[in-house]
Design a protein around this motif. Structure first.
Motif, PDB file in Angstrom:
ATOM      1  N   LEU A  53     -15.489  -0.362  12.452  1.00 16.27           N
ATOM      2  CA  LEU A  53     -15.936   0.450  11.307  1.00 16.27           C
ATOM      3  C   LEU A  53     -16.221   1.882  11.745  1.00 16.27           C
ATOM      4  CD1 LEU A  53     -18.302  -2.132   9.585  1.00 16.27           C
ATOM      5  CD2 LEU A  53     -16.147  -1.276   8.662  1.00 16.27           C
ATOM      6  N   GLN A  54     -16.847   2.045  12.886  1.00 21.53           N
ATOM      7  CA  GLN A  54     -17.207   3.387  13.364  1.00 21.53           C
ATOM      8  C   GLN A  54     -15.980   4.196  13.771  1.00 21.53           C
ATOM      9  OE1 GLN A  54     -20.008   2.335  16.459  1.00 21.53           O
ATOM     10  NE2 GLN A  54     -21.763   2.490  15.059  1.00 21.53           N
ATOM     11  N   ALA A  55     -14.877   3.506  14.092  1.00 19.26           N
ATOM     12  CA  ALA A  55     -13.670   4.209  14.526  1.00 19.26           C
ATOM     13  C   ALA A  55     -12.773   4.624  13.367  1.00 19.26           C
ATOM     14  CB  ALA A  55     -12.880   3.329  15.487  1.00 19.26           C
ATOM     15  N   LEU A  56     -13.047   4.142  12.163  1.00 19.71           N
ATOM     16  CA  LEU A  56     -12.194   4.468  11.021  1.00 19.71           C
ATOM     17  C   LEU A  56     -12.235   5.954  10.704  1.00 19.71           C
ATOM     18  CD1 LEU A  56     -12.987   1.484   8.602  1.00 19.71           C
ATOM     19  CD2 LEU A  56     -10.878   1.889   9.874  1.00 19.71           C
ATOM     20  N   LEU A  57     -11.087   6.478  10.242  1.00 26.27           N
ATOM     21  CA  LEU A  57     -10.990   7.897   9.883  1.00 26.27           C
ATOM     22  C   LEU A  57     -11.369   8.172   8.437  1.00 26.27           C
ATOM     23  CD1 LEU A  57      -7.572   8.751  11.603  1.00 26.27           C
ATOM     24  CD2 LEU A  57      -9.885   9.108  12.510  1.00 26.27           C
ATOM     25  N   VAL A  58     -11.491   7.125   7.629  1.00 27.35           N
ATOM     26  CA  VAL A  58     -11.705   7.305   6.193  1.00 27.35           C
ATOM     27  C   VAL A  58     -13.019   8.027   5.926  1.00 27.35           C
ATOM     28  CG1 VAL A  58     -12.764   5.013   5.924  1.00 27.35           C
ATOM     29  CG2 VAL A  58     -11.713   6.140   3.957  1.00 27.35           C
ATOM     30  N   ARG A  59     -12.947   9.031   5.038  1.00 26.63           N
ATOM     31  CA  ARG A  59     -14.120   9.807   4.637  1.00 26.63           C
ATOM     32  C   ARG A  59     -14.425   9.654   3.147  1.00 26.63           C
ATOM     33  NH1 ARG A  59     -14.136   9.667   9.280  1.00 26.63           N
ATOM     34  NH2 ARG A  59     -14.443  11.328  10.828  1.00 26.63           N
ATOM     35  N   LYS A  60     -13.399   9.266   2.372  1.00 20.13           N
ATOM     36  CA  LYS A  60     -13.581   9.111   0.926  1.00 20.13           C
ATOM     37  C   LYS A  60     -13.043   7.754   0.510  1.00 20.13           C
ATOM     38  CE  LYS A  60     -12.640  11.434  -3.499  1.00 20.13           C
ATOM     39  NZ  LYS A  60     -12.051  12.643  -4.118  1.00 20.13           N
ATOM     40  N   LEU A  61     -13.867   6.997  -0.211  1.00 18.37           N
ATOM     41  CA  LEU A  61     -13.518   5.647  -0.618  1.00 18.37           C
ATOM     42  C   LEU A  61     -13.577   5.555  -2.140  1.00 18.37           C
ATOM     43  CD1 LEU A  61     -12.816   2.892   0.628  1.00 18.37           C
ATOM     44  CD2 LEU A  61     -15.262   2.369   0.667  1.00 18.37           C
ATOM     45  N   ILE A  62     -12.476   5.088  -2.760  1.00 19.64           N
ATOM     46  CA  ILE A  62     -12.374   5.018  -4.223  1.00 19.64           C
ATOM     47  C   ILE A  62     -12.077   3.584  -4.637  1.00 19.64           C
ATOM     48  CG2 ILE A  62     -11.208   5.905  -6.275  1.00 19.64           C
ATOM     49  CD1 ILE A  62     -10.284   8.298  -4.567  1.00 19.64           C
ATOM     50  N   PHE A  63     -12.873   3.066  -5.569  1.00 20.23           N
ATOM     51  CA  PHE A  63     -12.603   1.772  -6.193  1.00 20.23           C
ATOM     52  C   PHE A  63     -12.242   2.040  -7.657  1.00 20.23           C
ATOM     53  CE2 PHE A  63     -15.532   0.853  -2.736  1.00 20.23           C
ATOM     54  CZ  PHE A  63     -14.929  -0.239  -2.117  1.00 20.23           C
ATOM     55  N   THR A 120      -7.616   9.401   5.385  1.00 23.56           N
ATOM     56  CA  THR A 120      -9.003   9.857   5.245  1.00 23.56           C
ATOM     57  C   THR A 120      -9.542   9.542   3.856  1.00 23.56           C
ATOM     58  OG1 THR A 120      -8.228  12.058   4.606  1.00 23.56           O
ATOM     59  CG2 THR A 120      -8.736  11.700   6.935  1.00 23.56           C
ATOM     60  N   THR A 121      -8.628   9.278   2.893  1.00 19.43           N
ATOM     61  CA  THR A 121      -9.021   8.834   1.555  1.00 19.43           C
ATOM     62  C   THR A 121      -8.358   7.500   1.290  1.00 19.43           C
ATOM     63  OG1 THR A 121      -9.249  11.093   0.702  1.00 19.43           O
ATOM     64  CG2 THR A 121      -8.979   9.329  -0.917  1.00 19.43           C
ATOM     65  N   TYR A 122      -9.165   6.513   0.951  1.00 18.48           N
ATOM     66  CA  TYR A 122      -8.632   5.172   0.714  1.00 18.48           C
ATOM     67  C   TYR A 122      -9.039   4.709  -0.679  1.00 18.48           C
ATOM     68  CZ  TYR A 122      -7.483   0.283   1.160  1.00 18.48           C
ATOM     69  OH  TYR A 122      -6.934  -0.945   0.963  1.00 18.48           O
ATOM     70  N   GLU A 123      -8.072   4.180  -1.435  1.00 19.76           N
ATOM     71  CA  GLU A 123      -8.333   3.718  -2.800  1.00 19.76           C
ATOM     72  C   GLU A 123      -7.882   2.280  -2.967  1.00 19.76           C
ATOM     73  OE1 GLU A 123      -7.263   4.874  -7.463  1.00 19.76           O
ATOM     74  OE2 GLU A 123      -6.666   6.211  -5.807  1.00 19.76           O
ATOM     75  N   LEU A 124      -8.808   1.450  -3.430  1.00 16.08           N
ATOM     76  CA  LEU A 124      -8.504   0.061  -3.771  1.00 16.08           C
ATOM     77  C   LEU A 124      -8.401  -0.019  -5.286  1.00 16.08           C
ATOM     78  CD1 LEU A 124      -8.180  -2.941  -3.064  1.00 16.08           C
ATOM     79  CD2 LEU A 124     -10.679  -3.132  -3.175  1.00 16.08           C
ATOM     80  N   CYS A 161       0.866  -1.179   0.000  1.00 15.61           N
ATOM     81  CA  CYS A 161       0.000   0.000   0.000  1.00 15.61           C
ATOM     82  C   CYS A 161       0.903   1.230   0.000  1.00 15.61           C
ATOM     83  CB  CYS A 161      -0.877   0.018   1.240  1.00 15.61           C
ATOM     84  SG  CYS A 161      -2.126  -1.271   1.309  1.00 15.61           S
ATOM     85  N   ASN A 162       0.504   2.238  -0.721  1.00 15.51           N
ATOM     86  CA  ASN A 162       1.261   3.485  -0.770  1.00 15.51           C
ATOM     87  C   ASN A 162       0.475   4.566  -0.041  1.00 15.51           C
ATOM     88  OD1 ASN A 162       3.388   2.446  -2.394  1.00 15.51           O
ATOM     89  ND2 ASN A 162       2.052   2.595  -4.187  1.00 15.51           N
ATOM     90  N   PHE A 163       1.028   5.068   1.033  1.00 14.12           N
ATOM     91  CA  PHE A 163       0.358   6.064   1.855  1.00 14.12           C
ATOM     92  C   PHE A 163       1.056   7.404   1.703  1.00 14.12           C
ATOM     93  CE2 PHE A 163      -0.124   8.053   6.200  1.00 14.12           C
ATOM     94  CZ  PHE A 163      -1.424   8.500   5.958  1.00 14.12           C
ATOM     95  N   THR A 164       0.293   8.421   1.251  1.00 15.19           N
ATOM     96  CA  THR A 164       0.807   9.788   1.137  1.00 15.19           C
ATOM     97  C   THR A 164       0.341  10.558   2.369  1.00 15.19           C
ATOM     98  OG1 THR A 164       0.640   9.677  -1.273  1.00 15.19           O
ATOM     99  CG2 THR A 164       0.909  11.855  -0.293  1.00 15.19           C
ATOM    100  N   ARG A 200      -3.126  12.374   3.344  1.00 16.40           N
ATOM    101  CA  ARG A 200      -3.878  11.338   4.078  1.00 16.40           C
ATOM    102  C   ARG A 200      -4.565  10.387   3.106  1.00 16.40           C
ATOM    103  NH1 ARG A 200      -5.510  13.527   9.094  1.00 16.40           N
ATOM    104  NH2 ARG A 200      -6.103  11.400   9.690  1.00 16.40           N
ATOM    105  N   HIS A 201      -3.868  10.068   2.012  1.00 14.84           N
ATOM    106  CA  HIS A 201      -4.427   9.266   0.917  1.00 14.84           C
ATOM    107  C   HIS A 201      -3.633   7.968   0.806  1.00 14.84           C
ATOM    108  CE1 HIS A 201      -5.823   9.170  -3.598  1.00 14.84           C
ATOM    109  NE2 HIS A 201      -6.024   8.028  -2.973  1.00 14.84           N
ATOM    110  N   CYS A 202      -4.338   6.830   0.834  1.00 17.14           N
ATOM    111  CA  CYS A 202      -3.690   5.534   0.755  1.00 17.14           C
ATOM    112  C   CYS A 202      -4.230   4.760  -0.437  1.00 17.14           C
ATOM    113  CB  CYS A 202      -3.939   4.739   2.036  1.00 17.14           C
ATOM    114  SG  CYS A 202      -2.782   3.353   2.228  1.00 17.14           S
TER     115      CYS A 202
END
Length: 442
Positions: free
Chosen positions: A77-87, A49-53, A24-27, A31-33
């Protein structure tokens, strides 16, 4: 069982249990992974806060579609910081979608995107009770392949969520229309972008049937297959909250913009660039503030728009500067890449910004241009984009280096007036001579 639930959780967020060595590449600054389907170092993505699969085939996980999260997994799930999810770049069996949305309902994700994905199969939307808990307010599909929306009329269970959705983007996905029954679910939508698809004048009527999109403010329809201003205007006339409409890169016929219908009075931003227009009629929205007519074939303009503040006319065929007398509120004007030879400073000086480079300037009469250039920040593209087209000895040089001569400019104008008069007299003579000859033979 816990391992199975963790696996489904990891599938939802791209945090699969390790099967092969991948990273995984985390910037950190963004805050983008970004993770591949087989990544094994997902722990570093927890602050994202942004996660991309990205990349892979999810068909191998289709059997997990019916699994529900237990209380322990819900807490995670409720504790996750992610706000944007990209597939992105994925093959997705639709049977996974309802369950994935169920998992998302326990997170704080507000933006969901699918980019360059292929959906196949059919989903089961019979899961009860949780649809309204989704916090996703922005949904985006770009270059997505899926079955026609007519096959998804059983999505009524999603109504509670779709009614709260604010932004919907479906671009470059070969969409031709949206069934009226589905469009009516988006009662809270503020932005709809369906650019780069295959909407036509007639298929628009289903998507924008009466009563749909009551809160819609921004509509982007550029680069579709629309051809009739009249039909588009009548189809969109009931969108009373619409403030921004983009119809650029459509091929409208006829080339004269006129319509007997009335555009929404709320419309303030109107983009008609790259539509092949040759002439603009008087049926523009009365309260328009920003109008983009660039990259057309317009020769002249004469319309009354008291509220217009910004007018973009780049890449047209204008030979003279349009009169600003009927545009009393205008502050920003773009006239670059036309056929204009002079810039009259007397009524352009009141503007806040004027872009007028790459025209056919007569540098014997360049005083007005240099006066405009003397006003700070008025010409943002000065001096590099202002070159002389005439006279021959100045051709190609910068206007700022031309030595203006009032006597020479007046002489050129006078000779031009005399030349035009001679042409008129010559045409009159030819017409009279032709009439005489015709009468003689008759």
């Amino acid at each position: 069982m816990l391992r199975t639930q963790a696996f489904v959780f990891s599938l939802l967020l791209g945090l699969e249990l390790p099967k092969a060595k991948a990273n995984c590449n985390f910037t950190e600054s963004l805050r983008h992974c970004v993770c591949s389907l087989e990544a094994n170092n997902f722990i570093q993505c927890l602050p994202a806060t942004t996660y991309e699969l990205r990349g892979g085939n999810l068909e191998q996980f289709a059997g997990f579609s019916g699994i529900k999260p237990n209380s322990q997994l819900i807490d995670i799930l409720q504790a996750l910081l992610v706000r944007k999810l990209i597939f992105s770049d994925l093959i997705v069996p639709e049977v996974l979608v309802p369950g994935s949305l169920h998992f998302l309902s326990y997170t704080q994700v507000s933006e969901l995107e699918f980019v360059n994905c292929t959906f196949f199969g059919a989903a089961d939307w019979s899961l009860p009770g949780w649809w309204g808990d989704l916090k996703v307010s922005s949904l985006r599909f770009h270059k997505v392949t899926a079955a026609p929306l007519d096959d998804r009329l059983n999505m009524s269970r999603l109504r509670r969520w779709l009614e709260t959705l604010q932004n919907l983007t479906v671009t470059e996905s070969q969409v031709t229309s949206v069934p009226c029954a589905i469009s009516k679910m988006f009662t809270g939508l503020h932005l709809l972008d369906v650019s780069g698809n295959n909407f036509q004048d007639q298929t628009m009527k289903s998507t924008f049937c009466k009563g749909v999109f009551p809160q819609l403010q921004i509509l982007k329809l550029h680069h579709n297959n629309l051809t009739s201003f009249e039909t588009v205007c009548k189809t969109l006339g009931h969108l009373k909250m619409l403030t921004h409409l983009d119809l650029s890169q459509n091929n409208f016929q006829p080339r004269v913009f006129s319509s007997s219908c009335t555009w929404p009075h709320s419309l303030h931003i109107f983009n008609l660039s790259s539509t092949g227009l040759e002439e603009i009629g008087s049926s523009l929205p009365p309260n328009i503030e920003i109008l983009d007519l660039s990259a057309n074939n317009i020769f002249t303009l004469d319309f009354l728009l008291p509220a217009l503040k910004e007018l973009y006319l780049s890449k047209n065929r204008l030979q003279t500067v349009p009169s600003l007398d009927r545009l009393p509120s205008l502050q920003v004007l773009s006239l670059d890449q036309n056929h204009i030879s002079q810039l009259p400073s007397n009524h352009l000086m009141r503007l806040r910004s004027l872009k007028a480079g790459h025209n056919l300037y007569n540098c014997s009469c360049s005083r007005d241009i240099q006066e405009l250039a003397a006003k700070p920040s008025l010409l943002p593209d000065w001096p590099q984009d202002y070159t002389c087209h005439s006279p021959l000895n100045y051709q190609g040089s910068l206007v700022k280096n031309a030595h203006f001569s009032s006597l020479r400019c007046k002489a050129l104008v006078s000779r031009g007036s005399i030349f035009n008069l001679l042409i008129c007299l010559h045409l009159v003579f030819l017409f009279a001579f032709s009439a005489t000859i015709s009468g003689h033979f008759l």
